[in-house]
Design an enzyme around this catalytic site. Structure first.
Site, PDB file in Angstrom:
ATOM      1  N   GLN A   1     -29.402  -4.415 -61.614  1.00  0.00           N
ATOM      2  CA  GLN A   1     -29.073  -5.813 -61.320  1.00  0.00           C
ATOM      3  C   GLN A   1     -29.106  -6.692 -62.577  1.00  0.00           C
ATOM      4  OE1 GLN A   1     -31.945  -8.136 -59.248  1.00  0.00           O
ATOM      5  NE2 GLN A   1     -30.441  -9.407 -58.225  1.00  0.00           N
TER       6      GLN A   1
ATOM      7  N   TYR B   1     -45.133  -2.255 -55.703  1.00  0.00           N
ATOM      8  CA  TYR B   1     -44.336  -2.906 -56.740  1.00  0.00           C
ATOM      9  C   TYR B   1     -45.230  -3.835 -57.572  1.00  0.00           C
ATOM     10  CZ  TYR B   1     -40.573  -5.896 -58.626  1.00  0.00           C
ATOM     11  OH  TYR B   1     -39.715  -6.604 -59.430  1.00  0.00           O
TER      12      TYR B   1
ATOM     13  N   ILE C   1     -35.728   7.755 -67.244  1.00  0.00           N
ATOM     14  CA  ILE C   1     -36.662   7.077 -68.137  1.00  0.00           C
ATOM     15  C   ILE C   1     -38.011   7.818 -68.214  1.00  0.00           C
ATOM     16  CG2 ILE C   1     -37.612   5.475 -66.388  1.00  0.00           C
ATOM     17  CD1 ILE C   1     -36.771   4.716 -70.094  1.00  0.00           C
TER      18      ILE C   1
HETATM   19  N1  SER Z   1     -36.516  -9.514 -56.686  1.00  0.00           N
HETATM   20  C1  SER Z   1     -37.672  -8.662 -56.685  1.00  0.00           C
HETATM   21  C2  SER Z   1     -37.853  -8.003 -55.374  1.00  0.00           C
HETATM   22  O1  SER Z   1     -37.528  -8.604 -54.373  1.00  0.00           O
HETATM   23  C3  SER Z   1     -38.905  -9.453 -57.011  1.00  0.00           C
HETATM   24  O2  SER Z   1     -39.105  -9.433 -58.373  1.00  0.00           O
HETATM   25  O3  SER Z   1     -38.344  -6.936 -55.331  1.00  0.00           O
END
Ligand code: SER
Length: 323
Positions: A12, A142, A54
């Protein structure tokens, strides 16, 4: 910043940052690295593109040495929703990838750009005007990889003097490349739906407030942070930045000003809603403003107008070609 490697170059941010860097540096000084070759991505057509994982440090090292890279923009990463589905893989890609980049940078004297996120915060973080330095106890994989990544970057800067800098990006909106696997993806999907069917079913609640940014601002932020003289920087890494703090309802209302028949409905996805609810609503980005002059160009209304214009062009182009 003369010879640059962009990892995640088909993603993105990467697909647009690669092109912007190519416009500001010499044509062949930007090497695009992605997990796979994607022929439809402009960034991989223009010049050297290398496909590798990576997690493969030996190949990363060879590429850096072969092209005498001095700066790595490390964008390869899994986003929040997909990381919740595949947490072990997310840890592996996000952390092994970053560790490899920092190690290769340390041994080859490269500067590094690392994108962190609003996801690096958690439910105990102050949600409004979230300070630059505050509680970070993310509850998503995340977020765990982003806060760990921020700390690892700090470590390499402090102990090995690697010039590593970074930003905490909000949700990013772009007409060129779709996100995929993120919690903020609704803010991109809504534009496709508005133009194609004049209606959108949102997976977050109407009043879910999150920071967002249009991609040209996100790309400029990365380039201008990396070009700032380091003597002006106190933080170096993980700068809060934002351009607008909005809800799905507000975004839909702005789209409706251009497409009056547009309608939004809601069918909440509990996993992505829980992720969004654990993130701040609005970051305080004054450190970025003071230390390196951060200032976004696009407000909500300017972004919506530009998105609709550019995406309509893109979609009519696709129809024309395929029809
Ligand atoms: N745009 C990202 C996500 O929604 C957040 O950093 O995972």
């Amino acid at each position: 910043m003369e010879k640059v490697l962009v990892t995640g170059a088909t993603g993105q941010i990467g697909s647009e940052l690669t092109l912007a860097l190519r416009q500001s540096l010499r044509f062949n000084s930007v090497i695009a690295a992605g997990y796979s070759q994607k022929d439809n991505i402009e960034a991989t057509k223009a010049s050297t593109h290398i496909a590798f994982d990576i997690r493969d440090r030996a190949t990363l090292k060879k590429v850096v040495q072969k092209y005498q890279i001095d700066t790595i923009f490390h964008l390869a990463s899994l986003l929040s929703a997909v990381a919740e589905e595949r947490p072990q893989e997310a840890w592996d890609i996000n952390m092994t990838g970053l560790f490899n980049v920092l190690e290769v940078a340390r041994l080859n004297q490269c500067a590094v750009f690392f994108p962190s996120s609003i996801g690096a915060f958690g439910p105990k973080t102050p949600a409004m005007n979230t300070p630059q330095d505050t509680i970070q106890r993310p509850t998503t994989m995340y977020g765990v990889t982003k806060v760990s990544g921020e700390l690892l970057c700090d470590y390499y800067q402090k102990h090995y003097a690697v010039d590593v800098r970074g930003l905490r990006y909000p949700g990013l909106i772009s007409y060129k490349t779709q996100a995929g696997g993120g919690t903020t993806d609704y803010a991109v999907d809504i534009f496709y739906a508005a133009l194609q069917s004049q209606s959108y079913c949102c997976f977050l609640k109407a009043d879910t407030q999150l920071d967002m940014m249009y991609m040209p601002d996100a790309v400029n932020a990365a380039i201008s942070l990396m070009q700032t003289d380091s003597k002006h920087l106190t933080h170096h890494n993980a700068f809060n930045i934002t351009a607008m703090s909005i809800t799905p309802k507000q975004l839909a209302a702005e789209i409706k000003r251009h497409i009056p028949e547009f309608k939004i409905s809601y069918q909440v996805d509990p996993i992505r809603q829980a992720i969004a609810d654990s993130w701040p609503k609005h970051l305080d980005d004054s450190c970025a403003q003071h230390e390196w002059g951060w200032h976004p160009q696009y407000t909500l209304s300017a972004m919506v107008k530009d998105m609709l214009d550019k995406l309509a062009n893109k979609l009519s182009g696709v129809c024309h070609v395929t029809g």
